[in-house]
Enzyme design. Structure first.
Site, mmCIF file in Angstrom:
data_model
loop_
_atom_site.group_PDB
_atom_site.id
_atom_site.type_symbol
_atom_site.label_atom_id
_atom_site.label_comp_id
_atom_site.label_asym_id
_atom_site.label_seq_id
_atom_site.Cartn_x
_atom_site.Cartn_y
_atom_site.Cartn_z
ATOM 1 N N ARG A 26 0.807 -1.226 0.000
ATOM 2 C CA ARG A 26 0.000 0.000 0.000
ATOM 3 C C ARG A 26 0.844 1.283 0.000
ATOM 4 N NH1 ARG A 26 -3.506 -2.314 4.929
ATOM 5 N NH2 ARG A 26 -1.657 -3.647 5.020
ATOM 6 N N GLY A 90 2.782 -14.201 5.319
ATOM 7 C CA GLY A 90 1.934 -13.736 6.413
ATOM 8 C C GLY A 90 2.690 -13.623 7.731
ATOM 9 N N GLU A 166 -9.516 -10.582 10.949
ATOM 10 C CA GLU A 166 -9.025 -9.524 10.065
ATOM 11 C C GLU A 166 -10.211 -8.885 9.342
ATOM 12 O OE1 GLU A 166 -5.696 -8.458 9.899
ATOM 13 O OE2 GLU A 166 -5.773 -9.743 11.659
HETATM 14 C C1 UD1 Z 1 -1.588 -6.733 11.246
HETATM 15 C C2 UD1 Z 1 -2.524 -7.725 11.981
HETATM 16 C C3 UD1 Z 1 -3.778 -6.990 12.423
HETATM 17 C C4 UD1 Z 1 -3.408 -5.792 13.270
HETATM 18 C C5 UD1 Z 1 -2.413 -4.885 12.543
HETATM 19 C C6 UD1 Z 1 -1.886 -3.814 13.485
HETATM 20 C C7 UD1 Z 1 -2.101 -9.874 10.906
HETATM 21 C C8 UD1 Z 1 -2.617 -10.895 9.951
HETATM 22 N N1 UD1 Z 1 -2.852 -8.784 11.073
HETATM 23 O O1 UD1 Z 1 -2.280 -6.331 10.064
HETATM 24 O O2 UD1 Z 1 -4.595 -7.865 13.164
HETATM 25 O O3 UD1 Z 1 -4.556 -5.061 13.607
HETATM 26 O O4 UD1 Z 1 -1.274 -5.647 12.090
HETATM 27 O O5 UD1 Z 1 -1.039 -2.912 12.843
HETATM 28 O O6 UD1 Z 1 -1.078 -10.077 11.534
HETATM 29 N N2 UD1 Z 1 5.170 -9.018 7.805
HETATM 30 C C9 UD1 Z 1 6.202 -9.921 7.617
HETATM 31 N N3 UD1 Z 1 5.998 -10.989 6.804
HETATM 32 C C10 UD1 Z 1 4.825 -11.221 6.184
HETATM 33 C C11 UD1 Z 1 3.768 -10.302 6.379
HETATM 34 C C12 UD1 Z 1 3.965 -9.205 7.200
HETATM 35 O O7 UD1 Z 1 7.278 -9.754 8.169
HETATM 36 O O8 UD1 Z 1 4.724 -12.246 5.478
HETATM 37 C C13 UD1 Z 1 5.399 -7.849 8.670
HETATM 38 C C14 UD1 Z 1 5.220 -6.544 7.941
HETATM 39 O O9 UD1 Z 1 6.448 -6.112 7.377
HETATM 40 C C15 UD1 Z 1 4.757 -5.613 9.055
HETATM 41 C C16 UD1 Z 1 4.050 -6.537 10.014
HETATM 42 O O10 UD1 Z 1 4.451 -7.851 9.691
HETATM 43 O O11 UD1 Z 1 5.857 -5.010 9.722
HETATM 44 C C17 UD1 Z 1 2.534 -6.433 9.889
HETATM 45 O O12 UD1 Z 1 2.145 -6.767 8.586
HETATM 46 P P1 UD1 Z 1 1.037 -5.959 7.802
HETATM 47 O O13 UD1 Z 1 0.875 -6.552 6.455
HETATM 48 O O14 UD1 Z 1 1.304 -4.508 7.893
HETATM 49 O O15 UD1 Z 1 -0.245 -6.361 8.683
HETATM 50 P P2 UD1 Z 1 -1.574 -5.540 8.852
HETATM 51 O O16 UD1 Z 1 -2.426 -5.760 7.657
HETATM 52 O O17 UD1 Z 1 -1.296 -4.152 9.243
HETATM 53 CA CA CA Z 2 0.538 -2.924 9.342
#
Ligand code: UD1
Ligand code: CA
Length: 469
Positions: A26, A90, A166
């Site tokens: 995003r 994820g 989610e």
């Molecule tokens: C996540 C939570 C959500 C919460 C929100 C708070 C999940 C599925 N959802 O959503 O419940 O309200 O954070 O901000 O966890 N990342 C990885 N590897 C991956 C995917 C993500 O390292 O495969 C890291 C991203 O870089 C980031 C963090 O995890 O720093 C969160 O990921 P993001 O995709 O931003 O999750 P949200 O959709 O914000």
């Molecule tokens: Ca996030």
């Protein structure tokens, strides 16, 4: 013999994991999301700094998308490990990538997201304490917000947290829940990785969701607790440029508020940009539209006028910087006055009470105490003594096409307007340089140097010339 104090069981087995592997789609960026700067500092830096306050035994950063760029931007530190998650499937999959480092560890794991930079160390402290005193499988940091869009919703069954859903997978009723998941958790390490392996990607995004752990623990009769933060700003995540701007505004307002509380006047906080590590002394007045960046320190009783940008510079007390100056890597002693429209470049030193005026550029130059360069000058690679007057339009010709050469102007010298000093050259103590002189040889102390030819007036010239139309 004295008994040793009981060791702090709380912190002794504490591990931190920071998730930062995601693509940050995003953001629509070629750069890793967590390196985007919030008021001059990469957002992940805030997270790492607050986490360090817990004095954890290890800090593991999960990288993936643009892993190399991220890893090289973050300095190696004792206890800091990088783990690569590839591909990124994820948040649960990301935590699983740390199994090699943490699977056999005991104690508590605090999980943070690299994109939640406002989190305060004392909230983390409260999380660790609550987790230690209640002893659940997990403690989830939550907040009640007005706008829950984009966050995971906390679904309770009675008092207890039952699961996290989610947004994409939520029913309309669940979407109305205003208690949200911060993405910050404390976990008991025992049994954590085993439970993580039970998570399936059975959701709209086909990803392994870490919040699914809550339901898994609940099914197994393992307790999950929550810690609610009063100020939801603290747990704001950054997923888009719009959120980057909103969070940056909050960080700026905190910094401005702290400075005002310490006795600094900020006339218009909304347009004042002051980075995290900047220090400003009491009774300094900051006008609208000022930028203070990097490792800048400003003394007491200064006045910084509108449109000034100061980067990595040290400024003494009672210094006035008039409008629209750019000051980078410079040192300015007390009682100096700068500008308007001056450009001070790296390794410039302005000594006590010196004056730099309009359209004056200095680089690697010392301007001695009480000396003045008030108009239109370039002073580069120069050492200028005390009480020197630099006339308008003076230029140090420091570059001969191959190297930069030094100009020395000793105490009390007077450089007439529109002079060029072809370096390397020295103007001695108390010497004068006549206006419009090109100095190519040293001027002895007390001498007057002139190089322009004798003036010639041609009588009646204007009348003989064709009349001006
Ligand atoms: C996540 C939570 C959500 C919460 C929100 C708070 C999940 C599925 N959802 O959503 O419940 O309200 O954070 O901000 O966890 N990342 C990885 N590897 C991956 C995917 C993500 O390292 O495969 C890291 C991203 O870089 C980031 C963090 O995890 O720093 C969160 O990921 P993001 O995709 O931003 O999750 P949200 O959709 O914000
Ligand atoms: Ca996030």
């Amino acid at each position: 013999m004295e008994h040793a104090a009981p060791s702090m069981p709380l912190m002794s087995d504490l591990h931190v994991v920071v998730l930062a592997a995601g693509k940050g789609t995003r953001m629509k960026s070629a750069w890793p999301k967590v390196l985007h700067r919030v008021v001059g500092v990469p957002m992940i830096d805030y997270v790492l700094r607050e986490a360090a306050a817990l004095a954890p035994r290890t800090v593991t950063i999960v990288v993936g998308h643009q892993a190399e760029a991220l890893q090289s931007a973050l300095s190696p530190q004792p206890g800091r490990t990088f783990v690569v998650q590839e591909p990124q499937l994820g948040t649960a999959h990301a935590l699983l990538a740390t199994a090699g480092v943490l699977e056999d560890a005991h104690g508590t794991l605090v999980l943070l997201s690299g994109d939640v930079p406002l989190l305060a160390a004392n909230t983390l402290q409260r999380l660790v304490e609550r987790h230690a005193s209640l002893g659940p499988a997990a403690t989830v940091v939550t907040a009640v917000v007005d706008e829950s869009g984009g966050y995971g919703r906390i679904v309770r069954s009675g008092e207890r947290i039952a699961r996290i859903v989610e947004e994409r997978d939520a029913t309309p009723a669940e979407r109305n829940i205003r208690e949200i998941n911060s993405g910050i958790y404390a976990f008991a390490l025992d049994g954590l990785f085993e439970a993580l392996r039970q998570i399936a990607a059975a959701n709209a995004q086909r990803e392994y969701y870490l919040p699914d752990l809550v339901a898994i623990f609940a099914q197994r009769g393992r307790r999950v607790e929550t810690l609610s933060v009063a100020n939801p700003d603290e747990i704001r995540g950054i997923n888009s440029r719009g959120e980057l701007e909103e969070v940056s505004r909050i960080v700026r307002s905190h910094k401005n508020a702290a400075l005002m509380a310490a006795g600094v006047t900020i006339e218009d906080a909304a347009t004042t940009y002051i980075e995290r590590d900047v220090e400003v002394g009491g009774d300094t007045i900051i006008h609208p539209g000022v930028s203070l960046e990097g490792a800048t320190t400003i003394g007491a009783g200064c006045e910084i006028h509108s449109g000034v940008r100061i980067v990595n510079s040290r400024i003494g007390d009672r210094v006035v910087v008039y409008n629209h100056c750019v000051i980078t890597g410079a040192t300015i002693a007390s009682d100096a006055r700068i500008g308007p429209f001056a450009h001070l470049r790296p390794e410039t030193e302005i000594r006590e009470g010196a004056r730099v005026g309009n359209f004056v550029e200095l680089k690697k130059t010392v301007l001695g105490p009480g000396s003045k360069s008030m108009h239109l000058a370039y002073l580069g690679d120069a050492t200028i003594g005390a009480n020197v007057n630099i006339g308008a339009g003076t230029i140090t010709c420091n570059y001969d096409g191959e190297r930069k050469n030094q100009t020395v102007i000793e105490d009390g010298a007077f450089i007439g307007s529109d002079s060029q000093l072809v370096a390397p050259v020295t103007v001695g103590k108390g010497a004068y340089v006549g206006s419009g002189t090109t100095i190519r040889e040293d001027v002895p102390p007390g001498a007057l140097a002139v190089s322009a030819g004798k003036q010639r007036n041609i009588e009646g010239w204007a009348d003989k010339k064709a009349p001006r139309t």
